[in-house]
Design a protein around this motif. Structure first.
Motif, PDB file in Angstrom:
ATOM      1  N   ASP A  27       3.466  -3.031   4.015  1.00  0.00           N
ATOM      2  CA  ASP A  27       4.370  -1.867   3.588  1.00  0.00           C
ATOM      3  C   ASP A  27       5.947  -2.512   3.318  1.00  0.00           C
ATOM      4  N   LYS A  65       1.123   9.556  -5.465  1.00  0.00           N
ATOM      5  CA  LYS A  65       1.246  11.001  -5.108  1.00  0.00           C
ATOM      6  C   LYS A  65       2.504  11.645  -6.163  1.00  0.00           C
ATOM      7  N   GLY A 122       0.661   3.984  -2.616  1.00  0.00           N
ATOM      8  CA  GLY A 122       0.451   5.806  -2.208  1.00  0.00           C
ATOM      9  C   GLY A 122       1.692   6.528  -2.869  1.00  0.00           C
ATOM     10  N   TYR A 123       3.039   6.021  -2.763  1.00  0.00           N
ATOM     11  CA  TYR A 123       3.992   6.980  -3.180  1.00  0.00           C
ATOM     12  C   TYR A 123       4.199   7.208  -4.653  1.00  0.00           C
ATOM     13  N   ALA A 154       0.880  -1.263  -0.155  1.00  0.00           N
ATOM     14  CA  ALA A 154      -0.021  -0.172  -0.239  1.00  0.00           C
ATOM     15  C   ALA A 154       0.903   1.194   0.181  1.00  0.00           C
ATOM     16  N   ASN A 155       1.871   1.349   0.747  1.00  0.00           N
ATOM     17  CA  ASN A 155       2.560   2.491   0.693  1.00  0.00           C
ATOM     18  C   ASN A 155       3.506   2.755  -0.518  1.00  0.00           C
TER      19      ASN A 155
END
Length: 328
Positions: A79, A50, A46-47, A42-43
């Motif tokens: 993560d 963004k 998200g990275y 998930a991280n």
């Protein structure tokens, strides 16, 4: 099931997540009945969301069967530490686990196909994963010995008799039995996966001048020609590789098979640098992949071209539809 496609993250420190999200942005513009499942930490998702300033809708799921309510679904892995642009033990392990998850879902018939993002052999080594590439992992997990690495494009379809082995081992690895098996897998895949009813296959020689009647090596006379003769029709060669491509003879055939990796990959990539597709034929599941590497040198810069993974997705759809038609 026939409208559900899996995507792996590949090496998270390479361009895999970036080109995947760029593809999703494109696919979500259409009001399709298809569903996409991205297997990724998930991280990391998200990275890159963004970085690329993407604001498309998606749902985080823990089970592939949950994906019916959203077109895009994130099957979130734990993560993982990012070190963009550098192969690491962590990125190798994540790529491997992402692929294994996709294989499990496909074997349980909960999705149509997987499109795999690029991985790094060095990252695999750092993580203690003893495979030269994703193709070999897929074959092992599917318990399939008779598989074939193919490369797909509108300009040329290519296949490899041997894959990731040193040049010095190619001759020893080639046998009449191996070549017969690879040619048979190629024929069946052209018919069943790509819908080519009466395929014509060209086979390249191994040696310069295709051996020149045994004057420059005997592999053509002892291995390649006997394997070709067993088919009677549909299969032609062995052709002299340099003249074959220089005279554009590949245009006269539905596919060309080379004896070793670079023999066909160099001309294939010259013709299809941005849109070639890697396909593993002979498996009970469907897997395609962009025909390029992790591109660590441009990772995290937002400039990666997603054309090849778009082509991989389109071929996955085509192959899935053809197999569904033949099964139905």
């Amino acid at each position: 099931m026939k409208n559900k496609f899996l995507f792996t993250c590949g090496d998270i420190n390479g361009i895999g997540p970036e080109i995947s999200l760029k593809l999703f942005r494109q696919l979500l513009k259409s009001k399709s009945s298809e569903h996409y499942i991205f297997i990724c930490p998930a991280n990391v998702f998200g990275y890159y969301q963004k970085l690329l300033k993407l604001n498309f809708p998606y749902k985080v799921i823990s089970n592939p069967e949950e994906s019916s309510t959203h077109q895009l679904n994130l099957l979130a892995m734990s993560d993982a530490g990012l070190k963009v642009g550098t192969p690491t033990k962590v990125s190798g392990r994540v790529a491997y686990e992402s692929l294994l998850t996709a294989i499990r879902i496909l074997k349980s018939k909960k999705a149509s196909a997987v499109i795999t993002a690029p991985t790094s052999k060095y990252s695999f080594e750092l993580a203690g994963i003893n495979y030269p590439g994703q193709t070999e992992i897929l074959a092992t997990e599917c318990n399939t010995k008779n598989f074939l690495m193919m490369f797909l494009s509108r300009k040329m379809i290519a296949a490899l008799a041997t894959i990731h082995i040193p040049i010095k081992e190619v001759s020893r690895s080639l046998t009449v039995k191996l070549l017969r098996t690879k040619i048979q897998v190629l024929l069946e895949s052209l018919i069943n996966d790509l819908g080519i009813i009466e395929p014509k296959i060209s086979i390249l020689g191994l040696n310069p001048h295709a051996g020149e009647q045994g004057r420059i090596g005997d592999e053509e006379n002892e291995k390649i020609i006997p394997a070709i003769k067993e088919f009677g029709k549909n299969v032609y060669g062995p052709f002299v590789p340099d003249a074959f491509f220089a005279n554009h003879l590949y245009k006269n055939y539905d596919a060309v098979m080379g004896m070793y990796h670079d023999e066909v990959l160099i001309p294939f990539k010259m013709l299809n640098f941005n849109n070639g597709v890697n396909f593993t034929a002979g498996l009970p599941i469907i897997r395609t992949s962009p025909d390029h590497g992790t591109a660590f040198d441009i990772a995290g810069k937002g400039i990666a071209d997603y054309t090849s993974i778009l082509s991989a997705y389109r071929y996955a759809r085509t192959i899935s539809a053809n197999r569904f038609k033949s099964e139905g």
